[in-house]
Design a protein around this motif. Sequence first.
Motif, PDB file in Angstrom:
ATOM      1  N   VAL A 129      -6.691  -0.744  -4.314  1.00 30.45           N
ATOM      2  CA  VAL A 129      -7.546  -0.454  -3.156  1.00 30.45           C
ATOM      3  C   VAL A 129      -8.763  -1.380  -3.157  1.00 30.45           C
ATOM      4  CG1 VAL A 129      -9.016   1.306  -2.087  1.00 30.45           C
ATOM      5  CG2 VAL A 129      -6.773   1.936  -2.977  1.00 30.45           C
ATOM      6  N   HIS A 141       0.109   7.218  -5.947  1.00 31.41           N
ATOM      7  CA  HIS A 141      -1.012   8.157  -5.816  1.00 31.41           C
ATOM      8  C   HIS A 141      -0.505   9.604  -5.677  1.00 31.41           C
ATOM      9  CE1 HIS A 141      -4.592   9.985  -4.040  1.00 31.41           C
ATOM     10  NE2 HIS A 141      -3.902  10.267  -2.956  1.00 31.41           N
ATOM     11  N   LYS A 142       0.508   9.784  -4.831  1.00 33.13           N
ATOM     12  CA  LYS A 142       1.080  11.127  -4.629  1.00 33.13           C
ATOM     13  C   LYS A 142       1.709  11.640  -5.924  1.00 33.13           C
ATOM     14  CE  LYS A 142       0.245  12.012  -0.337  1.00 33.13           C
ATOM     15  NZ  LYS A 142      -0.714  13.076  -0.034  1.00 33.13           N
ATOM     16  N   ILE A 186       0.840  -1.203   0.000  1.00 26.15           N
ATOM     17  CA  ILE A 186       0.000   0.000   0.000  1.00 26.15           C
ATOM     18  C   ILE A 186       0.881   1.262   0.000  1.00 26.15           C
ATOM     19  CG2 ILE A 186      -0.501   0.608   2.428  1.00 26.15           C
ATOM     20  CD1 ILE A 186      -3.129  -0.009  -0.270  1.00 26.15           C
ATOM     21  N   SER A 187       2.095   1.149   0.549  1.00 28.51           N
ATOM     22  CA  SER A 187       3.031   2.283   0.475  1.00 28.51           C
ATOM     23  C   SER A 187       3.390   2.566  -0.978  1.00 28.51           C
ATOM     24  CB  SER A 187       4.331   1.987   1.230  1.00 28.51           C
ATOM     25  OG  SER A 187       4.067   1.823   2.588  1.00 28.51           O
ATOM     26  N   ALA A 218       1.459   1.887  -3.556  1.00 32.23           N
ATOM     27  CA  ALA A 218       0.260   2.488  -4.162  1.00 32.23           C
ATOM     28  C   ALA A 218       0.133   3.952  -3.747  1.00 32.23           C
ATOM     29  CB  ALA A 218      -0.985   1.708  -3.742  1.00 32.23           C
ATOM     30  N   TYR A 219       0.470   4.221  -2.489  1.00 35.54           N
ATOM     31  CA  TYR A 219       0.377   5.585  -1.953  1.00 35.54           C
ATOM     32  C   TYR A 219       1.405   6.504  -2.628  1.00 35.54           C
ATOM     33  CZ  TYR A 219      -0.333   9.158   1.607  1.00 35.54           C
ATOM     34  OH  TYR A 219      -0.628  10.322   2.248  1.00 35.54           O
ATOM     35  N   VAL A 222      -4.203   2.382  -9.078  1.00 29.51           N
ATOM     36  CA  VAL A 222      -4.317   2.601  -7.627  1.00 29.51           C
ATOM     37  C   VAL A 222      -5.698   2.162  -7.147  1.00 29.51           C
ATOM     38  CG1 VAL A 222      -4.339   4.348  -5.799  1.00 29.51           C
ATOM     39  CG2 VAL A 222      -2.628   4.487  -7.598  1.00 29.51           C
ATOM     40  N   SER A 268      -7.826  -4.929  -2.236  1.00 31.52           N
ATOM     41  CA  SER A 268      -7.500  -5.021  -0.828  1.00 31.52           C
ATOM     42  C   SER A 268      -8.767  -5.007   0.023  1.00 31.52           C
ATOM     43  CB  SER A 268      -6.593  -3.860  -0.445  1.00 31.52           C
ATOM     44  OG  SER A 268      -6.298  -3.940   0.898  1.00 31.52           O
ATOM     45  N   ASN A 269      -9.708  -4.139  -0.381  1.00 31.11           N
ATOM     46  CA  ASN A 269     -10.982  -4.047   0.349  1.00 31.11           C
ATOM     47  C   ASN A 269     -11.727  -5.357   0.325  1.00 31.11           C
ATOM     48  OD1 ASN A 269     -10.850  -1.469   1.218  1.00 31.11           O
ATOM     49  ND2 ASN A 269     -11.932  -0.593  -0.527  1.00 31.11           N
TER      50      ASN A 269
END
Lengths: 259, 413
Positions: free
Chosen positions: A195, A139-140, A132-133, A135-136, A191, A198-199
Motif C-alpha cells: 500500500v 489482507h482478508k 492490489i487484488s 494484497a486484498y 500488505v 503504491s501510494n
Amino acid sequence: MIEREPAQRVLSPELLGIDEIVTSGEDKAVKYGLSEMGLLINRFMLAGQFTSRNDEEKQTVVKVRDSLNEVFLYVGQFYDYSLELLDEIEEGNDIIAIGKISISNNQGYISKRFYAEKIFKVTSAERKYAEISSAYFLHKRIINVSRIISSGIRERDEISKIMESERLARGIEERLQRKGSIDVEKFRAIVESVVAKSNTGNRDLVLQLIKDFREISYEELNERLSEKIGAEELEKIVENLLSEGEITEIKSGTFKYIP
Amino acid sequence: MVYDGFIEEYIEKLKKTLSGNQEALTEFSNRVKNQKESPISIALEIIKKYSGDMHTFFGAPNLSDVNAGYSGSLIGKINSIRCTDFEKDGKKRKRCMGYLEDEKGKLPFTIFDPSNQYSKGDYILIKDAKVGEFNGKPYLTLSNRNQLMIIEKSKNTDVSNAKLKIKDLKPDMYSLSIKGNLRVTGSRENVGKDSTTMFSGVLSDDTGTIGVRSWGVPLNEGEVEISNASVKQFKERLYLNIGKGSEIKVISSREEFFKNLEQLSSYDRGRVRGTAIVTKIYSRNPVVEVCTVCGKIVKNGRCESHPDSIPKKILRVSLVIDDGTLCPSVFVYQKNLLSLIGMKDEEADRAIEKGETQTIINALENKINLKFIDFSLYGFRGSDSYYMEMEEISVLSEEELNRRYSEMMEELR
C-alpha cells in the motif's frame, strides 16, 4: 478426474516463502507448496513488471517484479504459447504471469521452481488491479487467520466456514498442525508495504507531471494519467499535495508546483 | 459501629460449625473489632477457610433432604435463573424461575416480583422458606415478602442489557444478546445425559469469531440475532452456548448468490456472481442446435420433448475462467457472446449459415481472452460432471479497474 487447480492470487513474498509440501488426490498426484500464511499453491497468478529475459541452454528464464520482489519464472514444459509471443514483451512492460509451482523435498531440503504457463502484457490499470487484488486477498486471509488463532478454532469444518473456502481451510489446518501457529504480523507488514509503495508511486507521478508544466488543469492531469490512476485516487492525491503545500491552485481547477 | 448481641450469636454458630476451632474464632473476633468488613462476610470467609459447613452455620438442611412442607432456612447457589414479565389484573409483574443448588441436591423455585436482581451463581439465604409441591416434587415459591439475602454475589456476569460484540465476550457471561453472521458446521445426536442433539456453528462479527454449541435448538445460517445465550469455556476456548431458553432470530438468510466458484461447486446447484480472468477459449465446435420451443440442446436434429419443432443453430463456446478459487469451463451461449463483441443476431445467423464463425471467435478472443470479467453464472451437478452456464458476462473497463483499485486501496489503508 483431477480438477484444474485455480491460480492463487499471490504477492511475491508469499510465493518465495513457500517452505512446505502438501500432497493430495489419488496416489498423491497433486503437489502443493504451502505458504507461511497457510495458502496451498499449485498454480499462481502474479502481477508485476517484466524485468528481464535470459535464454539459457534449452531453457528461457524471465524475471518478473511486483512491488516487493523479483521472481524467476522458467519458461518450459508448462508454457502455453509459442516463445515468439514472449518476444513481444519488453523490459518495463506491465504483465500478468500465470504459473505453476514445481516443488520437491530432498532429504529435508525443500527445492522449488516456478514455471510460467502464460505471461501476457496488460495495461497499467490491469496490473495494478491484479496486484492490489492479491494484497486484498492476503489482507482478508490475515483477518480470518487472526480470528482462527485467537478463537482457538482448529477443526477443519469450522475453519472452512471462517475462510469461506474448503481449500483455504485445508492449508490453514496443515500449517497449524505442522508449525503450531501462523505469523500474521509478518504478512500484515507485507500488505502495508504494498500500500505504501503504491501510494508514494502514484503521488510522485502526479507531482512530477505538475512540475513538468508551468500550470496544469485537473482535466489534463486526469487525461494524461487516466490509464495509471483512477479519478477518485487522483482527486485524493491532488488534495493531499495541496494540503502538504507542494502545489497551489492558482485558479479553480488549475494547479502549479511551489518550488 | 455497635453490634448488638448477634456477634455472640455468630460466635456460637461458628463454634458449632467449626467444632470449636479456637484459631478461627479468634480470627473472627479480631476482624470484627477492626470494623472494616461486615460480620457476616467475615464469618462466611472463615467458614470457607476452615472448611466449615454453611448448612450448620445457617441451620439449613441439605437441599436433598428438603421435602414438601419444610419450613425454615435454606441456603444454596442459584444454578439457573430466567426472569419474565407478565401482567395480572392490569398490573405489570415479574417472575423469575430457576434452581437452587448445593453439593447434594437442587430445588426448583419461582420468585414473584423479586426486590433484588438475582443472578446465576449468587449464593443466597432464605430465612423463612416454606416448601410446597409441584408435580409431586418439592417446589419453592417466594415473593418479595420473604427474607432473601445474597450471601455471596456471583462472579458470573449478567449482560442482559449490554450491546456486546464478539471481542467483548468472556467466560460465564449469560443472558447475552449478540448479532453476527452464523454459519452451521454440523450436528451430533444423543449428546450428554439428556441425549440432546447438539448443533454446532461459527458466529462472526466485525470484531471476531466464536464457536457456537446449541443444545436442541437448530441453527440457521445467515445474519442472526441470538438472545439469552451464555458463554462457556472449554480447553482455553470460548463457546457461545445456546439452550432451550435461547432464541435465534434470522435477520437475513444466506445470500442468493454464492461468493465464489469453489463454494458453488460444493452444492448441487446455485448461482455465483464474481470476478475472474478468462484463461482459455475452447472454440473447436462453436455451433450447437437448440429446440426453438424449450431452448434445450438437441441431438440428432430432434428435440425429444418437442419432436415437431425445427431446431435452430446457435453459437456456444466454452471459456475457462479462474476466480482464484476454481478454474472451471463455462458454457457461453450466443446472446452473451454477441453482447460481448457488439454483434447482432442476424449477422451471427448469416455467419453460422455460411460456416464463417471463425471471425466471430477471433473477435471474441481479442475481446475477452486473458481479460478480467464480471460474471454471473448458474451451475448444477450433472451425472458425470459439474455443468456451468454463463448468465451475464462483461469485461472490466479501465475505468472500472481503476475504481476497484481505489476502493481496495482505501480499505487497505
